[in-house]
Design a protein around this motif. Sequence first.
Motif, PDB file in Angstrom:
ATOM      1  N   ALA A 128      45.216  44.321  37.724  1.00 52.79           N
ATOM      2  CA  ALA A 128      44.535  43.103  38.171  1.00 52.79           C
ATOM      3  C   ALA A 128      43.734  43.340  39.446  1.00 52.79           C
ATOM      4  CB  ALA A 128      45.563  41.990  38.382  1.00 52.79           C
ATOM      5  N   GLN A 129      44.278  44.128  40.368  1.00 53.89           N
ATOM      6  CA  GLN A 129      43.572  44.370  41.631  1.00 53.89           C
ATOM      7  C   GLN A 129      42.300  45.164  41.404  1.00 53.89           C
ATOM      8  OE1 GLN A 129      46.027  46.190  44.600  1.00 53.89           O
ATOM      9  NE2 GLN A 129      44.446  46.122  46.175  1.00 53.89           N
ATOM     10  N   ALA A 130      42.378  46.182  40.561  1.00 54.26           N
ATOM     11  CA  ALA A 130      41.189  46.988  40.283  1.00 54.26           C
ATOM     12  C   ALA A 130      40.128  46.171  39.567  1.00 54.26           C
ATOM     13  CB  ALA A 130      41.586  48.207  39.451  1.00 54.26           C
ATOM     14  N   PHE A 131      40.556  45.323  38.610  1.00 55.18           N
ATOM     15  CA  PHE A 131      39.606  44.453  37.910  1.00 55.18           C
ATOM     16  C   PHE A 131      38.930  43.488  38.877  1.00 55.18           C
ATOM     17  CE2 PHE A 131      38.935  40.278  35.927  1.00 55.18           C
ATOM     18  CZ  PHE A 131      37.998  40.610  34.958  1.00 55.18           C
ATOM     19  N   SER A 132      39.729  42.863  39.754  1.00 56.52           N
ATOM     20  CA  SER A 132      39.169  41.923  40.723  1.00 56.52           C
ATOM     21  C   SER A 132      38.178  42.619  41.651  1.00 56.52           C
ATOM     22  CB  SER A 132      40.301  41.282  41.521  1.00 56.52           C
ATOM     23  OG  SER A 132      39.787  40.489  42.567  1.00 56.52           O
ATOM     24  N   ALA A 133      38.532  43.808  42.143  1.00 54.89           N
ATOM     25  CA  ALA A 133      37.644  44.545  43.049  1.00 54.89           C
ATOM     26  C   ALA A 133      36.356  44.932  42.345  1.00 54.89           C
ATOM     27  CB  ALA A 133      38.359  45.775  43.584  1.00 54.89           C
ATOM     28  N   ARG A 134      36.443  45.343  41.080  1.00 55.11           N
ATOM     29  CA  ARG A 134      35.243  45.761  40.340  1.00 55.11           C
ATOM     30  C   ARG A 134      34.277  44.599  40.141  1.00 55.11           C
ATOM     31  NH1 ARG A 134      34.169  45.993  34.705  1.00 55.11           N
ATOM     32  NH2 ARG A 134      36.331  45.412  34.250  1.00 55.11           N
ATOM     33  N   VAL A 135      34.795  43.463  39.693  1.00 55.55           N
ATOM     34  CA  VAL A 135      33.921  42.307  39.440  1.00 55.55           C
ATOM     35  C   VAL A 135      33.377  41.750  40.757  1.00 55.55           C
ATOM     36  CG1 VAL A 135      33.789  40.013  38.429  1.00 55.55           C
ATOM     37  CG2 VAL A 135      35.165  41.782  37.326  1.00 55.55           C
ATOM     38  N   LEU A 136      34.219  41.704  41.801  1.00 52.80           N
ATOM     39  CA  LEU A 136      33.773  41.184  43.087  1.00 52.80           C
ATOM     40  C   LEU A 136      32.669  42.052  43.669  1.00 52.80           C
ATOM     41  CD1 LEU A 136      34.391  38.852  45.004  1.00 52.80           C
ATOM     42  CD2 LEU A 136      35.994  40.326  46.205  1.00 52.80           C
ATOM     43  N   ALA A 137      32.769  43.361  43.497  1.00 55.98           N
ATOM     44  CA  ALA A 137      31.709  44.259  43.966  1.00 55.98           C
ATOM     45  C   ALA A 137      30.401  43.996  43.227  1.00 55.98           C
ATOM     46  CB  ALA A 137      32.141  45.710  43.770  1.00 55.98           C
ATOM     47  N   MET A 138      30.474  43.697  41.932  1.00 56.45           N
ATOM     48  CA  MET A 138      29.271  43.371  41.165  1.00 56.45           C
ATOM     49  C   MET A 138      28.664  42.056  41.648  1.00 56.45           C
ATOM     50  SD  MET A 138      30.669  44.406  37.369  1.00 56.45           S
ATOM     51  CE  MET A 138      29.147  43.982  36.536  1.00 56.45           C
ATOM     52  N   MET A 139      29.512  41.103  42.055  1.00 54.93           N
ATOM     53  CA  MET A 139      29.002  39.812  42.526  1.00 54.93           C
ATOM     54  C   MET A 139      28.332  39.912  43.888  1.00 54.93           C
ATOM     55  SD  MET A 139      31.901  37.034  41.408  1.00 54.93           S
ATOM     56  CE  MET A 139      32.068  36.508  39.688  1.00 54.93           C
TER      57      MET A 139
END
Length: 612
Positions: free
Chosen positions: A370-381
């Motif tokens: 979950a943390q890696a997914f959140s970091a990946r999407v947040l970086a794209m945003m």
Amino acid sequence: MASAVPFCISLCSFLAPLTETCQKAVFGVAMGLSVAVLLLVGFPHRIDFLIHLPNGLIVLAAFFGGLPAIVPALIVVAGVAGAQAGTMAGLAMGQALLSGAIGIIFHCLRRRLAPTALEMAGLSCLAALTLVFCGLVEGDAGERRQAEILDPALLLFLTTFLSMAGMGREITRNRRLGEARLLRTIIDALPDNLLVSDRTGRFITANPAAATFLGRAAKDRLAQAQLADFFDGQTLRAITAHQQAVIIEHAPRLRDYPFVLKTGQAGWLSSMKAPILDDDGRLVAIISLDRDITQAKEIELQHVQTEAILREAIGCMADAMVVLDEDNRILLINQQYSALFAQTEMIIGCHIETVLRRAAPLYHAAGEDAQAFSARVLAMMRVEGRSDLTLGPDFHVSMTVRQMANGYRLVVLSDISAARAAERAMLSLNNRLEQLARIDEVTGLFNRRMLNQHLDHLLGDRDGAEPALTVMLIDVDHFKCYNDTYGHLAGDACLAAIGACLTGLAGELPLAIAARYGGEEFALVLPGIRRVAAASIADVVRRRIRDLAIPHKASVFEVVTVSIGLASGPMQGLSDAASYLSAADLALYRAKASGRDCAFTFHANMLPPPTA
């Protein structure tokens, strides 16, 4: 001494246009001249009686004018006293100095305010005591001293007290007048409407802005006018209700209401009404401060309409939308987001990272926590522009990020799952079409188009040297009779079986390919195979197809057989695909003419004679 009071009042009015320091200096000179006149007139005759009056004037000059007044006054008194001879002149000067000192002391104490009764009594006592002291120094004891010192001292006390009281009232009156003028100036300069009315609605006073608003040329024309003279019935009821609330509650009230004047002007007023109460708490009047907020209301209405249109437009968007603040907190979403990501239950004000972690079990990639997914999407945003996000095997989102004012970001999410599925379908169709363009559907072999392209490639990449190459054409014997006997479906099955056999054989030979040439004809292209080896391979092909033992009642061999024609190079006249295929076709014709189920190799004598 009593006549000095109106004199001082008149003098104050005369000095009003001058600066404060000049006023005090002139006031001091006037007091000094008054003392000088009294000394010159009364000094030779009734000095014991008259001496208190000059002292009172000196005290007044010092008390009200301070140093700028007492210095000129003492200079004038000193000049007159110096011109006199004897003990009385020196005594008069001493009295003047002592009186001036007393006045300066009380001038400092009063701090430019009107003297209180205690201050006036104290100052008057000091003035009287000064006279008593000077009289004791000058005269003899006895009844004369009581008559000529104590009585004048009492008279001095009274005159000083009365003079100070009159001057204090004048100062208070002038200060209040100044404050009133300042307040009137401020009220007249107000851009808002200010009206003072009694509890019945009759106007008492107003400022110019109110007069202009109500259509009167001057504010004085509003006196005794009433609210009913200017407003229509509905507006009058609203104003009256507002006033009644103020009268009942004895507290200020602010209200906004629409108005219509009898002149036809209409709009909105923001009205603050407050009660004016007397010392006993009774209502005296009502003061109203009204502001025309028509333009503000129009802007507000436009804002509300624009906001409604914007919300409707956002609601009608086909894409999901999220607005984030500078701290990545959610400010706004639309209905499409709730429909697209219903499982995440996004809440206004929630941090986007919290929402992403909540969504991770549903949308994260394999092996991603979950943390890696959140970091990946947040970086794209955080990156402005467009990017694609895969949230599952069949769930794809296109994300567009735009920077807004105040550090806000607009994130638009488009569901492109259907588009991706269409892309995959199109790719599969293209692959299928490409396969159909290259592969024969019945046999699974290359078609004639691919056969020609392959031959052109082999013959065109020879660098001047003639390559070793064999082209073999294979024809199914009596295939028309086979179709007539067993039907076309059986015919297709027969062709498929032969194609599979040729495919297996081509796989045993390096760089060899098998193709369907057309109808019941097949081709084998054998790079690097010369004449002798090609004949052996042709015999293998013929036997393997015969060994398939496909029944053929219409054939003399009772099984399906093939005839084969070979064209092997290098050979003069064989230079391109067309020449190789033409030569192989001639050889095939000889094989079929020789009784079928055999192979024949093309040779130079079989070339047709050149045309003239």
